[in-house]
Design an enzyme around this catalytic site. Structure first.
Site, short mmCIF file in Angstrom:
data_model
loop_
_atom_site.label_atom_id
_atom_site.label_comp_id
_atom_site.label_asym_id
_atom_site.label_seq_id
_atom_site.Cartn_x
_atom_site.Cartn_y
_atom_site.Cartn_z
N HIS A 43 0.84 7.02 0.48
CA HIS A 43 1.77 5.89 0.50
C HIS A 43 3.06 6.39 1.17
CE1 HIS A 43 4.51 2.91 -1.35
NE2 HIS A 43 3.45 2.22 -1.71
N CYS A 58 1.78 -0.08 2.94
CA CYS A 58 2.68 1.09 2.89
C CYS A 58 1.93 2.38 3.20
CB CYS A 58 3.38 1.23 1.54
SG CYS A 58 4.41 -0.16 1.11
N ASP A 62 0.79 11.99 -6.89
CA ASP A 62 1.25 10.61 -7.03
C ASP A 62 0.15 9.85 -7.77
OD1 ASP A 62 1.55 7.90 -6.65
OD2 ASP A 62 1.97 8.02 -4.50
N LYS A 121 2.24 -1.02 -12.59
CA LYS A 121 0.85 -1.08 -12.15
C LYS A 121 -0.11 -0.94 -13.33
CE LYS A 121 1.73 0.04 -7.42
NZ LYS A 121 1.75 1.02 -6.35
#
Ligand SMILES: *Cc1c(COP(=O)(O)O)cnc(C)c1O
Length: 404
Positions: free
Chosen positions: A121, A362, A198, A224
């Site tokens: 990302h 992204c 991440d 999320k």
């Protein structure tokens, strides 16, 4: 087995209509929906004990502080971190990565190497480019193959004693690939490099055990995983968090301030300058409670069924190509239809009540890799149904017939 209809009752938004059609929400990889248990926690905070934390002697402040610190402990337990103060509240994954990247600006030297995966990302690329500009460190890319899997032989080749840091997502938000992070971490440690994972896209589906993984940093966003926006957590190993300098200066992060010199507070406060998103942190804890009550294993098993069914049905559509066909995937399907622009498909699906994401997600380097401008991405959560998959497939067929 999950009772999906009962679960759906927990999500008020799933009852609404969009453009006169029942909402079919398939943009869960961008943000998940919020169950009433979490909404109630937010309302409870503002109705009953809204106050600033760690500062007041009064009752409300103490209640808010207790609830906020209890949330931190819930998150600690969830990730199996050794200490509660290894969990730093952030505004989300992006903030967590920037905190670490900024800290490494004062550790890295010219010529040091940092490795990034080809499927990151932007929030796990740009902060490191800024760190490289400041330090003269060099960014190298671990390539991926056409299936959307990292090429681990190439990773082996890239690792050497100049490698100081490796960062990679646990799950790709654009492709759904689950990366072999344990192997990535072990190999990086072998050459003495630290690893940041991440976890934004993995956290709603997979429970990461940070001690078992032996990961140095792991970042997530609450929004999320059924929590609110504007809050997340950075896990960092104690030794690393002690080594890194503070990211922001302000209240709460100091031990003593004079105009000559300031000494910093202990962990986690050293990294938590200013008034945090108190309600958000507490609501994040409520979201974890909610997901654990359903059970992460049940969630993963059901989402896998959704993925398999949706993949099979989508591949029956003429000219449809799926990007990201890794063996290990979460319930994310990125696709295009020959000759059609993803944006046009997304717009028609919206008219039919279906929320999907279109564009580069992204992750422009992935789109460049496939030489496409973007994809349509349908991402499924445990509150989606097989019927909704059918609605998606029928609606894509309809969109395609209108556009061709
Ligand atoms: C969503 C996402 C991010 C960014 O999270 P924010 O909540 O916007 O900070 C980073 N990486 C991945 C893999 C993501 O899915």
């Amino acid at each position: 087995m999950l009772d999906i209809n009962k679960i759906r009752e927990d999500f008020p938004i799933l009852k609404r209509e969009v453009n006169g059609k029942p909402l079919v929400y398939l943009d869960n990889a961008a943000t998940s929906q919020t169950p009433k248990q979490v909404i109630n926690a937010i309302v409870d905070y503002y109705e009953n004990y809204n106050a600033n934390i760690h500062r007041g002697v009064h009752t409300l402040s103490q209640e808010a502080t207790d609830k906020y610190e209890q949330a931190r402990q819930k998150i600690q337990k969830h990730f199996n971190a050794a200490k509660p103060y290894e969990l730093i509240f952030t505004s989300g994954t992006t903030h967590g990565i920037n905190l670490v990247a900024n800290g490494f600006s004062s550790i890295l030297k010219k010529g040091d190497e940092i490795l990034v995966s080809a499927m990151e990302h932007h929030s796990n690329i740009v902060p490191w480019q800024m760190t490289c500009e400041r330090t003269g460190a060099v960014l190298k890319v671990i390539p991926m193959n056409g299936e959307g899997e990292l090429i681990m032989d190439a990773y082996d080749q890239l690792l050497n004693d100049k490698t100081k840091l490796v960062f990679c997502n646990h799950v790709s938000n654009a492709l759904g690939t689950v990366n072999p992070i344990k192997e990535i971490i072990d190999k990086a440690h072998h050459v003495g490099a630290a690893v940041l994972i991440d976890g934004a896209q993995a956290a709603p589906h997979i429970v990461a055990d940070v001690q078992k993984l032996d990961v140095d940093f792991y970042t997530v966003s609450a929004h999320k995983m059924c929590g609110p926006t504007g809050v997340g957590v950075l896990y960092g190993k104690e030794e690393w968090l002690k080594k890194l300098p503070p990211y922001q200066g302000g209240g709460e992060m100091i031990a003593e301030v004079t105009f000559e010199k300031t000494t910093y507070a202990d962990l986690p406060h050293k990294f938590e300058a200013g008034t945090p998103n108190i309600c958000g942190g507490i609501a994040f804890g409520a979201a974890l409670d909610y997901m654990h009550a359903i059970g992460f294993e049940n969630i993963a098993a059901y989402e896998h069924e959704l993925l398999e069914y949706a993949t099979q049905e989508l591949l029956n559509i003429d000219g449809l190509k799926i990007y990201g066909t890794a063996e290990q995937k979460t319930s994310v399907i990125s696709f295009n239809i020959d000759g059609l622009h993803p944006y046009d498909i997304g717009s028609i699906l919206d008219k039919l009540g279906i929320a999907v994401r279109t564009g580069h997600h992204c992750a422009q380097p992935i789109m460049d890799f496939y030489k496409i401008p973007g994809t349509v991405r349908a991402s499924f959560s445990f509150y989606n149904t097989m019927d909704e998959v059918d609605v998606l497939v029928a609606s894509i067929r309809k969109a395609a017939s209108m556009l061709i």
